[in-house]
Design an enzyme around this catalytic site. Structure first.
Site, PDB file in Angstrom:
ATOM      1  N   LYS A  13       0.834  -1.213   0.000  1.00 35.99           N
ATOM      2  CA  LYS A  13       0.000   0.000   0.000  1.00 35.99           C
ATOM      3  C   LYS A  13       0.861   1.252   0.000  1.00 35.99           C
ATOM      4  O   LYS A  13       0.661   2.167  -0.802  1.00 35.99           O
ATOM      5  CB  LYS A  13      -0.935   0.018   1.228  1.00 35.99           C
ATOM      6  CG  LYS A  13      -1.867  -1.169   1.335  1.00 35.99           C
ATOM      7  CD  LYS A  13      -2.789  -1.068   2.535  1.00 35.99           C
ATOM      8  CE  LYS A  13      -2.085  -1.068   3.875  1.00 35.99           C
ATOM      9  NZ  LYS A  13      -1.331  -2.326   4.178  1.00 35.99           N
ATOM     10  N   ARG A  88      -9.782   0.998   8.669  1.00 34.33           N
ATOM     11  CA  ARG A  88      -9.302  -0.352   8.908  1.00 34.33           C
ATOM     12  C   ARG A  88     -10.307  -1.195   9.675  1.00 34.33           C
ATOM     13  O   ARG A  88     -10.040  -2.354   9.971  1.00 34.33           O
ATOM     14  CB  ARG A  88      -8.055  -0.240   9.749  1.00 34.33           C
ATOM     15  CG  ARG A  88      -6.929  -1.104   9.301  1.00 34.33           C
ATOM     16  CD  ARG A  88      -5.748  -0.549  10.019  1.00 34.33           C
ATOM     17  NE  ARG A  88      -4.581  -1.279   9.976  1.00 34.33           N
ATOM     18  CZ  ARG A  88      -3.482  -0.856   9.354  1.00 34.33           C
ATOM     19  NH1 ARG A  88      -3.504   0.220   8.615  1.00 34.33           N
ATOM     20  NH2 ARG A  88      -2.399  -1.521   9.473  1.00 34.33           N
ATOM     21  N   ARG A 127      11.799  -5.180   4.966  1.00 27.30           N
ATOM     22  CA  ARG A 127      11.534  -3.751   4.691  1.00 27.30           C
ATOM     23  C   ARG A 127      12.517  -2.868   5.466  1.00 27.30           C
ATOM     24  O   ARG A 127      12.816  -3.113   6.636  1.00 27.30           O
ATOM     25  CB  ARG A 127      10.115  -3.397   5.110  1.00 27.30           C
ATOM     26  CG  ARG A 127       9.896  -1.885   5.071  1.00 27.30           C
ATOM     27  CD  ARG A 127       8.484  -1.458   5.175  1.00 27.30           C
ATOM     28  NE  ARG A 127       7.759  -2.094   6.250  1.00 27.30           N
ATOM     29  CZ  ARG A 127       6.445  -2.155   6.318  1.00 27.30           C
ATOM     30  NH1 ARG A 127       5.712  -1.623   5.370  1.00 27.30           N
ATOM     31  NH2 ARG A 127       5.856  -2.762   7.327  1.00 27.30           N
ATOM     32  N   ARG A 160      11.242  -0.892  11.097  1.00 28.54           N
ATOM     33  CA  ARG A 160      10.150  -0.491  11.994  1.00 28.54           C
ATOM     34  C   ARG A 160      10.076  -1.407  13.211  1.00 28.54           C
ATOM     35  O   ARG A 160      10.354  -2.593  13.123  1.00 28.54           O
ATOM     36  CB  ARG A 160       8.817  -0.558  11.226  1.00 28.54           C
ATOM     37  CG  ARG A 160       8.453   0.761  10.603  1.00 28.54           C
ATOM     38  CD  ARG A 160       7.317   0.680   9.637  1.00 28.54           C
ATOM     39  NE  ARG A 160       6.155  -0.081  10.078  1.00 28.54           N
ATOM     40  CZ  ARG A 160       5.044  -0.184   9.356  1.00 28.54           C
ATOM     41  NH1 ARG A 160       4.945   0.416   8.192  1.00 28.54           N
ATOM     42  NH2 ARG A 160       4.031  -0.890   9.797  1.00 28.54           N
ATOM     43  N   ARG A 171      -0.273  -8.923  13.284  1.00 27.19           N
ATOM     44  CA  ARG A 171      -0.900  -7.913  12.408  1.00 27.19           C
ATOM     45  C   ARG A 171      -1.732  -8.583  11.315  1.00 27.19           C
ATOM     46  O   ARG A 171      -2.805  -8.089  10.953  1.00 27.19           O
ATOM     47  CB  ARG A 171       0.170  -7.000  11.798  1.00 27.19           C
ATOM     48  CG  ARG A 171       0.706  -5.989  12.805  1.00 27.19           C
ATOM     49  CD  ARG A 171       2.034  -5.389  12.395  1.00 27.19           C
ATOM     50  NE  ARG A 171       2.023  -4.775  11.094  1.00 27.19           N
ATOM     51  CZ  ARG A 171       3.121  -4.525  10.373  1.00 27.19           C
ATOM     52  NH1 ARG A 171       4.313  -4.843  10.850  1.00 27.19           N
ATOM     53  NH2 ARG A 171       3.023  -3.942   9.202  1.00 27.19           N
TER      54      ARG A 171
HETATM   55  P1  AP5 Z   1       4.818  -1.565   1.871  1.00 27.84           P
HETATM   56  O1  AP5 Z   1       4.478  -0.792   0.654  1.00 27.84           O
HETATM   57  O2  AP5 Z   1       5.552  -0.868   2.969  1.00 27.84           O
HETATM   58  O3  AP5 Z   1       3.520  -2.327   2.404  1.00 27.84           O
HETATM   59  P2  AP5 Z   1       2.243  -1.777   3.174  1.00 27.84           P
HETATM   60  O4  AP5 Z   1       1.052  -2.449   2.565  1.00 27.84           O
HETATM   61  O5  AP5 Z   1       2.234  -0.286   3.225  1.00 27.84           O
HETATM   62  O6  AP5 Z   1       2.544  -2.444   4.567  1.00 27.84           O
HETATM   63  P3  AP5 Z   1       2.513  -1.863   6.057  1.00 27.84           P
HETATM   64  O7  AP5 Z   1       3.231  -2.896   6.875  1.00 27.84           O
HETATM   65  O8  AP5 Z   1       3.018  -0.459   6.144  1.00 27.84           O
HETATM   66  O9  AP5 Z   1       1.020  -1.893   6.295  1.00 27.84           O
HETATM   67  P4  AP5 Z   1       0.307  -1.959   7.616  1.00 27.84           P
HETATM   68  O10 AP5 Z   1      -1.059  -1.773   7.124  1.00 27.84           O
HETATM   69  O11 AP5 Z   1       0.543  -3.156   8.462  1.00 27.84           O
HETATM   70  O12 AP5 Z   1       1.027  -0.804   8.469  1.00 27.84           O
HETATM   71  P5  AP5 Z   1       0.586   0.673   8.854  1.00 27.84           P
HETATM   72  O13 AP5 Z   1       1.802   1.499   8.821  1.00 27.84           O
HETATM   73  O14 AP5 Z   1      -0.614   1.106   8.090  1.00 27.84           O
HETATM   74  O15 AP5 Z   1       5.661  -2.865   1.411  1.00 27.84           O
HETATM   75  C1  AP5 Z   1       6.184  -3.767   2.371  1.00 27.84           C
HETATM   76  C2  AP5 Z   1       7.581  -4.234   1.910  1.00 27.84           C
HETATM   77  O16 AP5 Z   1       7.453  -4.995   0.704  1.00 27.84           O
HETATM   78  C3  AP5 Z   1       8.535  -3.074   1.571  1.00 27.84           C
HETATM   79  O17 AP5 Z   1       9.832  -3.454   1.946  1.00 27.84           O
HETATM   80  C4  AP5 Z   1       8.428  -2.931   0.049  1.00 27.84           C
HETATM   81  O18 AP5 Z   1       9.646  -2.462  -0.511  1.00 27.84           O
HETATM   82  C5  AP5 Z   1       8.154  -4.372  -0.384  1.00 27.84           C
HETATM   83  N1  AP5 Z   1       7.255  -4.430  -1.538  1.00 27.84           N
HETATM   84  C6  AP5 Z   1       6.202  -3.615  -1.811  1.00 27.84           C
HETATM   85  N2  AP5 Z   1       5.589  -4.013  -2.948  1.00 27.84           N
HETATM   86  C7  AP5 Z   1       6.264  -5.115  -3.379  1.00 27.84           C
HETATM   87  C8  AP5 Z   1       6.108  -6.000  -4.497  1.00 27.84           C
HETATM   88  N3  AP5 Z   1       5.125  -5.794  -5.398  1.00 27.84           N
HETATM   89  N4  AP5 Z   1       6.976  -7.028  -4.619  1.00 27.84           N
HETATM   90  C9  AP5 Z   1       7.979  -7.230  -3.709  1.00 27.84           C
HETATM   91  N5  AP5 Z   1       8.176  -6.425  -2.630  1.00 27.84           N
HETATM   92  C10 AP5 Z   1       7.323  -5.387  -2.473  1.00 27.84           C
HETATM   93  O19 AP5 Z   1       0.102   0.465  10.357  1.00 27.84           O
HETATM   94  C11 AP5 Z   1       0.997   0.154  11.389  1.00 27.84           C
HETATM   95  C12 AP5 Z   1       0.263   0.099  12.722  1.00 27.84           C
HETATM   96  O20 AP5 Z   1      -0.354   1.382  12.996  1.00 27.84           O
HETATM   97  C13 AP5 Z   1      -0.919  -0.896  12.789  1.00 27.84           C
HETATM   98  O21 AP5 Z   1      -0.488  -2.205  13.124  1.00 27.84           O
HETATM   99  C14 AP5 Z   1      -1.770  -0.259  13.898  1.00 27.84           C
HETATM  100  O22 AP5 Z   1      -1.230  -0.502  15.176  1.00 27.84           O
HETATM  101  C15 AP5 Z   1      -1.634   1.224  13.615  1.00 27.84           C
HETATM  102  N6  AP5 Z   1      -2.671   1.719  12.689  1.00 27.84           N
HETATM  103  C16 AP5 Z   1      -2.477   2.275  11.460  1.00 27.84           C
HETATM  104  N7  AP5 Z   1      -3.641   2.617  10.907  1.00 27.84           N
HETATM  105  C17 AP5 Z   1      -4.607   2.276  11.786  1.00 27.84           C
HETATM  106  C18 AP5 Z   1      -6.024   2.352  11.764  1.00 27.84           C
HETATM  107  N8  AP5 Z   1      -6.688   2.879  10.704  1.00 27.84           N
HETATM  108  N9  AP5 Z   1      -6.707   1.897  12.840  1.00 27.84           N
HETATM  109  C19 AP5 Z   1      -6.058   1.386  13.912  1.00 27.84           C
HETATM  110  N10 AP5 Z   1      -4.715   1.272  13.996  1.00 27.84           N
HETATM  111  C20 AP5 Z   1      -3.993   1.720  12.932  1.00 27.84           C
END
Ligand code: AP5
Length: 222
Positions: A13, A88, A127, A160, A171
């Site tokens: 994402k 979410r 990552r 992270r 997660r």
């Molecule tokens: P990346 O693009 O970073 O993936 P992502 O989908 O953004 O993954 P996240 O881990 O950031 O998502 P998340 O939803 O768990 O975390 P968030 O920060 O929102 O890609 C991942 C890796 O793969 C990278 O190294 C990239 O280079 C590689 N990659 C990407 N595309 C690729 C491909 N096509 N092929 C190969 N490699 C690839 O949330 C974190 C925490 O915040 C949550 O756990 C929660 O505690 C809190 N939080 C955030 N939002 C909320 C909410 N709305 N409600 C409640 N808690 C929340």
């Protein structure tokens, strides 16, 4: 365009959101980035957030909805909006609907990035992110030109706190239970607005698919 990006942790994402926001002049709001910034500020709210985030749990809806509503309402130049990581849960999605309707700016599309769970742990544990500009890399799939250094701003890359394998598994379980039902929530509202993308492809191939589909949508609306 106003778009919600859905997908499991590690689906790509954040990677795609940055590219799409540049390409279509949308404001990219990542709830994870916003919450991490608050967490690293060391504020009381940040300390509370750390208890949830570092354990792989969702931050309570009332807190996230308040923080994201402020960010969405902040006046900005870009007309489009790309939401990454928010909503979410179904209550978060309802709160977003209410806010966007009040602003007269309802969602155009929901873009769901599908990736098999077998790929996710390797993606997340490899990552590396830039603490300055937020750019994300992968030690194998998307390496920076110089190991450990951001291509864009030269800062040292970090891992992270919640990217350890046991937290990633938590997660993923939380995603399946609380976030995956959003696909059905949005499909029931308007199935034609929910688009699916194959996130198992290489990053550039996913971007190409998304740019083509969103470009077509934009043309048909404009
Ligand atoms: P990346 O693009 O970073 O993936 P992502 O989908 O953004 O993954 P996240 O881990 O950031 O998502 P998340 O939803 O768990 O975390 P968030 O920060 O929102 O890609 C991942 C890796 O793969 C990278 O190294 C990239 O280079 C590689 N990659 C990407 N595309 C690729 C491909 N096509 N092929 C190969 N490699 C690839 O949330 C974190 C925490 O915040 C949550 O756990 C929660 O505690 C809190 N939080 C955030 N939002 C909320 C909410 N709305 N409600 C409640 N808690 C929340």
């Amino acid at each position: 365009m106003r778009i919600v990006l859905l997908g499991a942790p590690g689906a790509g994402k954040g990677t795609q959101a940055k590219r799409l926001a540049d390409r279509f002049h949308m404001r990219h709001l990542s709830s994870g980035d916003i919450l991490r910034a608050e967490k690293s500020s060391g504020s009381d709210l940040g300390k509370t957030l750390a208890q949830y985030m570092d354990a792989g749990k969702l931050v309570p809806d009332d807190v996230v909805v308040r923080v994201m509503a402020q960010a969405i309402a902040a006046p900005r130049q870009e007309t489009g909006l790309l939401l990454d990581g928010f909503p979410r849960t179904v209550p978060q999605a309802r709160a977003l609907d209410v806010q966007l309707e009040a602003l007269g700016a309802p969602l155009d599309l929901v873009a769901a990035i599908d990736v098999p769970e077998s790929l996710i742990v390797e993606r997340i544990t490899g990552r590396r992110s830039c603490p300055q500009c937020g750019e994300a890399y992968h030690v194998r799939f998307l390496p920076p030109r110089q190991a450990g250094v951001c291509d864009k701003c030269g800062s040292r890359l970090v891992q992270r706190d919640d990217d350890k394998e046991e937290v990633v598994r938590k997660r993923l379980a939380v995603y399946r239970e609380q976030t995956e039902p959003l696909v059905e929530y949005y499909r029931r509202k308007d199935a034609g607005k929910v688009l699916f993308f194959d996130g198992a492809k290489a990053p550039d191939a996913v971007t190409a698919d998304m740019v083509e589909t969103l470009g077509r949508y934009q043309q048909s609306e404009g």
